[in-house]
Design a protein around this motif. Structure first.
Motif, PDB file in Angstrom:
ATOM      1  N   ILE A  37      52.936 -34.720  13.998  1.00 15.60           N
ATOM      2  CA  ILE A  37      53.255 -34.655  12.570  1.00 15.60           C
ATOM      3  C   ILE A  37      54.513 -33.815  12.369  1.00 15.60           C
ATOM      4  CG2 ILE A  37      52.428 -34.011  10.279  1.00 15.60           C
ATOM      5  CD1 ILE A  37      50.713 -36.126  11.611  1.00 15.60           C
ATOM      6  N   THR A  38      55.483 -34.363  11.630  1.00 18.24           N
ATOM      7  CA  THR A  38      56.683 -33.622  11.245  1.00 18.24           C
ATOM      8  C   THR A  38      56.743 -33.575   9.725  1.00 18.24           C
ATOM      9  OG1 THR A  38      57.897 -34.302  13.222  1.00 18.24           O
ATOM     10  CG2 THR A  38      59.203 -33.550  11.347  1.00 18.24           C
ATOM     11  N   PRO A  39      56.605 -32.373   9.136  1.00 24.05           N
ATOM     12  CA  PRO A  39      56.680 -32.266   7.676  1.00 24.05           C
ATOM     13  C   PRO A  39      58.127 -32.376   7.189  1.00 24.05           C
ATOM     14  CG  PRO A  39      56.275 -30.116   8.648  1.00 24.05           C
ATOM     15  CD  PRO A  39      56.276 -31.107   9.769  1.00 24.05           C
ATOM     16  N   LYS A  40      58.322 -33.070   6.073  1.00 25.68           N
ATOM     17  CA  LYS A  40      59.645 -33.284   5.489  1.00 25.68           C
ATOM     18  C   LYS A  40      59.624 -32.877   4.023  1.00 25.68           C
ATOM     19  CE  LYS A  40      61.972 -36.064   8.510  1.00 25.68           C
ATOM     20  NZ  LYS A  40      63.326 -35.808   8.948  1.00 25.68           N
ATOM     21  N   VAL A  93      60.622 -29.332   7.561  1.00 28.90           N
ATOM     22  CA  VAL A  93      60.058 -28.058   7.117  1.00 28.90           C
ATOM     23  C   VAL A  93      59.557 -27.340   8.361  1.00 28.90           C
ATOM     24  CG1 VAL A  93      58.298 -26.943   5.694  1.00 28.90           C
ATOM     25  CG2 VAL A  93      59.396 -29.059   4.905  1.00 28.90           C
ATOM     26  N   ASP A  94      60.177 -26.192   8.681  1.00 24.47           N
ATOM     27  CA  ASP A  94      59.833 -25.529   9.942  1.00 24.47           C
ATOM     28  C   ASP A  94      58.804 -24.414   9.805  1.00 24.47           C
ATOM     29  OD1 ASP A  94      61.359 -23.633   8.694  1.00 24.47           O
ATOM     30  OD2 ASP A  94      62.796 -23.376  10.308  1.00 24.47           O
ATOM     31  N   SER A  95      58.315 -24.178   8.609  1.00 28.45           N
ATOM     32  CA  SER A  95      57.285 -23.178   8.395  1.00 28.45           C
ATOM     33  C   SER A  95      56.151 -23.831   7.624  1.00 28.45           C
ATOM     34  CB  SER A  95      57.866 -21.995   7.600  1.00 28.45           C
ATOM     35  OG  SER A  95      56.855 -21.058   7.330  1.00 28.45           O
ATOM     36  N   CYS A  96      55.204 -24.402   8.378  1.00 22.03           N
ATOM     37  CA  CYS A  96      54.175 -25.212   7.732  1.00 22.03           C
ATOM     38  C   CYS A  96      52.920 -25.253   8.604  1.00 22.03           C
ATOM     39  CB  CYS A  96      54.714 -26.634   7.548  1.00 22.03           C
ATOM     40  SG  CYS A  96      53.781 -27.675   6.436  1.00 22.03           S
ATOM     41  N   THR A  97      51.779 -25.343   7.971  1.00 18.88           N
ATOM     42  CA  THR A  97      50.518 -25.577   8.677  1.00 18.88           C
ATOM     43  C   THR A  97      50.046 -26.975   8.305  1.00 18.88           C
ATOM     44  OG1 THR A  97      49.944 -23.225   8.629  1.00 18.88           O
ATOM     45  CG2 THR A  97      48.150 -24.786   9.026  1.00 18.88           C
ATOM     46  N   ILE A  98      49.646 -27.738   9.308  1.00 19.75           N
ATOM     47  CA  ILE A  98      49.161 -29.099   9.101  1.00 19.75           C
ATOM     48  C   ILE A  98      47.652 -29.115   9.325  1.00 19.75           C
ATOM     49  CG2 ILE A  98      49.337 -31.510   9.824  1.00 19.75           C
ATOM     50  CD1 ILE A  98      51.956 -30.393   8.666  1.00 19.75           C
ATOM     51  N   SER A 109      43.422 -27.872  12.382  1.00 23.40           N
ATOM     52  CA  SER A 109      44.716 -27.499  11.826  1.00 23.40           C
ATOM     53  C   SER A 109      45.604 -26.926  12.920  1.00 23.40           C
ATOM     54  CB  SER A 109      44.557 -26.469  10.706  1.00 23.40           C
ATOM     55  OG  SER A 109      44.067 -25.255  11.229  1.00 23.40           O
ATOM     56  N   GLN A 110      46.897 -26.964  12.658  1.00 19.37           N
ATOM     57  CA  GLN A 110      47.881 -26.386  13.575  1.00 19.37           C
ATOM     58  C   GLN A 110      49.103 -25.955  12.796  1.00 19.37           C
ATOM     59  OE1 GLN A 110      49.266 -28.639  16.874  1.00 19.37           O
ATOM     60  NE2 GLN A 110      47.245 -28.945  17.738  1.00 19.37           N
ATOM     61  N   LYS A 111      49.710 -24.844  13.229  1.00 17.87           N
ATOM     62  CA  LYS A 111      51.004 -24.462  12.688  1.00 17.87           C
ATOM     63  C   LYS A 111      52.057 -25.256  13.451  1.00 17.87           C
ATOM     64  CE  LYS A 111      49.919 -19.887  11.073  1.00 17.87           C
ATOM     65  NZ  LYS A 111      50.283 -18.482  11.037  1.00 17.87           N
ATOM     66  N   VAL A 112      53.118 -25.647  12.756  1.00 21.00           N
ATOM     67  CA  VAL A 112      54.169 -26.400  13.435  1.00 21.00           C
ATOM     68  C   VAL A 112      54.904 -25.490  14.412  1.00 21.00           C
ATOM     69  CG1 VAL A 112      54.501 -28.075  11.569  1.00 21.00           C
ATOM     70  CG2 VAL A 112      55.884 -26.013  11.617  1.00 21.00           C
ATOM     71  N   ILE A 113      55.364 -26.100  15.487  1.00 22.29           N
ATOM     72  CA  ILE A 113      56.191 -25.426  16.490  1.00 22.29           C
ATOM     73  C   ILE A 113      57.473 -26.234  16.635  1.00 22.29           C
ATOM     74  CG2 ILE A 113      54.236 -24.423  17.742  1.00 22.29           C
ATOM     75  CD1 ILE A 113      54.593 -26.710  19.814  1.00 22.29           C
ATOM     76  N   LEU A 114      58.510 -25.608  17.141  1.00 21.40           N
ATOM     77  CA  LEU A 114      59.765 -26.323  17.354  1.00 21.40           C
ATOM     78  C   LEU A 114      59.771 -26.971  18.724  1.00 21.40           C
ATOM     79  CD1 LEU A 114      62.424 -23.903  15.815  1.00 21.40           C
ATOM     80  CD2 LEU A 114      61.483 -26.000  14.852  1.00 21.40           C
ATOM     81  N   THR A 151      62.928 -29.751  16.428  1.00 26.30           N
ATOM     82  CA  THR A 151      62.158 -30.481  15.416  1.00 26.30           C
ATOM     83  C   THR A 151      60.799 -29.811  15.256  1.00 26.30           C
ATOM     84  OG1 THR A 151      63.233 -32.557  16.038  1.00 26.30           O
ATOM     85  CG2 THR A 151      61.191 -32.721  14.783  1.00 26.30           C
ATOM     86  N   PRO A 152      60.441 -29.420  14.027  1.00 27.37           N
ATOM     87  CA  PRO A 152      59.120 -28.827  13.821  1.00 27.37           C
ATOM     88  C   PRO A 152      58.026 -29.896  13.883  1.00 27.37           C
ATOM     89  CG  PRO A 152      60.300 -28.995  11.736  1.00 27.37           C
ATOM     90  CD  PRO A 152      61.235 -29.456  12.805  1.00 27.37           C
ATOM     91  N   VAL A 153      57.027 -29.646  14.711  1.00 26.13           N
ATOM     92  CA  VAL A 153      55.945 -30.614  14.887  1.00 26.13           C
ATOM     93  C   VAL A 153      54.604 -29.898  15.039  1.00 26.13           C
ATOM     94  CG1 VAL A 153      57.395 -32.382  15.958  1.00 26.13           C
ATOM     95  CG2 VAL A 153      56.245 -30.723  17.398  1.00 26.13           C
ATOM     96  N   ALA A 154      53.564 -30.584  14.610  1.00 30.76           N
ATOM     97  CA  ALA A 154      52.185 -30.213  14.922  1.00 30.76           C
ATOM     98  C   ALA A 154      51.654 -31.368  15.756  1.00 30.76           C
ATOM     99  CB  ALA A 154      51.366 -30.027  13.661  1.00 30.76           C
ATOM    100  N   ILE A 155      51.138 -31.074  16.932  1.00 29.14           N
ATOM    101  CA  ILE A 155      50.718 -32.128  17.857  1.00 29.14           C
ATOM    102  C   ILE A 155      49.196 -32.090  18.007  1.00 29.14           C
ATOM    103  CG2 ILE A 155      50.964 -33.065  20.178  1.00 29.14           C
ATOM    104  CD1 ILE A 155      53.678 -31.550  20.312  1.00 29.14           C
ATOM    105  N   PHE A 156      48.571 -33.193  17.598  1.00 26.30           N
ATOM    106  CA  PHE A 156      47.117 -33.336  17.726  1.00 26.30           C
ATOM    107  C   PHE A 156      46.855 -34.294  18.887  1.00 26.30           C
ATOM    108  CE2 PHE A 156      47.941 -32.100  13.376  1.00 26.30           C
ATOM    109  CZ  PHE A 156      46.996 -31.101  13.166  1.00 26.30           C
ATOM    110  N   THR A 157      46.139 -33.823  19.907  1.00 27.93           N
ATOM    111  CA  THR A 157      45.925 -34.608  21.125  1.00 27.93           C
ATOM    112  C   THR A 157      44.462 -34.994  21.283  1.00 27.93           C
ATOM    113  OG1 THR A 157      45.594 -32.599  22.429  1.00 27.93           O
ATOM    114  CG2 THR A 157      47.846 -33.451  22.291  1.00 27.93           C
ATOM    115  N   HIS A 158      44.212 -35.863  22.250  1.00 25.43           N
ATOM    116  CA  HIS A 158      42.867 -36.319  22.616  1.00 25.43           C
ATOM    117  C   HIS A 158      42.133 -36.948  21.430  1.00 25.43           C
ATOM    118  CE1 HIS A 158      43.535 -34.313  26.383  1.00 25.43           C
ATOM    119  NE2 HIS A 158      43.729 -33.167  25.766  1.00 25.43           N
ATOM    120  N   LEU A 159      42.846 -37.783  20.693  1.00 27.13           N
ATOM    121  CA  LEU A 159      42.265 -38.433  19.521  1.00 27.13           C
ATOM    122  C   LEU A 159      41.835 -39.860  19.828  1.00 27.13           C
ATOM    123  CD1 LEU A 159      44.834 -37.233  16.835  1.00 27.13           C
ATOM    124  CD2 LEU A 159      42.609 -36.243  17.388  1.00 27.13           C
TER     125      LEU A 159
END
Length: 135
Positions: A41-44, A50-55, A73-78, A82-90
């Motif tokens: 997820i990349t917030p826009k 948006v580099d300061s965000c919790t998804i 939930s996850q806080k975005v990392i660079l 690119t700021p991203v929150a990565i959800f795995t094993h879905l």
């Protein structure tokens, strides 16, 4: 002349019956942990990242939870700037994402939500639109 009318009528009926079928929903439920899919997820906000965000994510639905309780939930990392929150094993299924954070270039608090349907387990990037709000 009659055979042409009959053939044309049959073709029209076939086209209408094929064209009027409701689109099948590839996944009617499901989602969540236990598979091999990855959703990034990349917030826009106004076209900028948006580099300061919790998804937050809710599994098995395309709507925000009425209780306000999310499954993960996850806080975005660079990653490569690119700021991203990565959800795995879905697993394939339905997902609702909600982001909340601060957009430095506009000095604005932002939030927003989006749903996503994953029909097969794969890696996917979802851009989460946000809008400014006053906390």
């Amino acid at each position: 002349m009659k055979p042409n009318v009959i053939i044309t009528s049959i073709l029209v009926i076939l086209l209408l019956s094929v064209g009027c079928k409701p689109k099948s929903n590839c996944v009617s439920a499901g989602g969540g942990k236990g598979g091999s899919a990855i959703i990034t997820i990349t917030p826009k906000h106004i076209g900028l990242n948006v580099d300061s965000c919790t998804i937050y994510v809710k599994y098995g639905t395309l709507d925000a939870p009425t209780s306000g309780v999310y499954d993960d939930s996850q806080k975005v990392i660079l990653v490569d700037t690119t700021p991203v929150a990565i959800f795995t094993h879905l697993k394939a299924g339905l997902y609702y994402f909600y982001g909340k954070g601060y957009h430095v270039p506009y000095s604005a608090y932002v939030k927003g939500g989006a749903n996503y349907t994953m029909c097969s387990e794969h890696a996917e990037t979802v851009y989460l639109p946000t809008y400014a709000y006053i906390p």
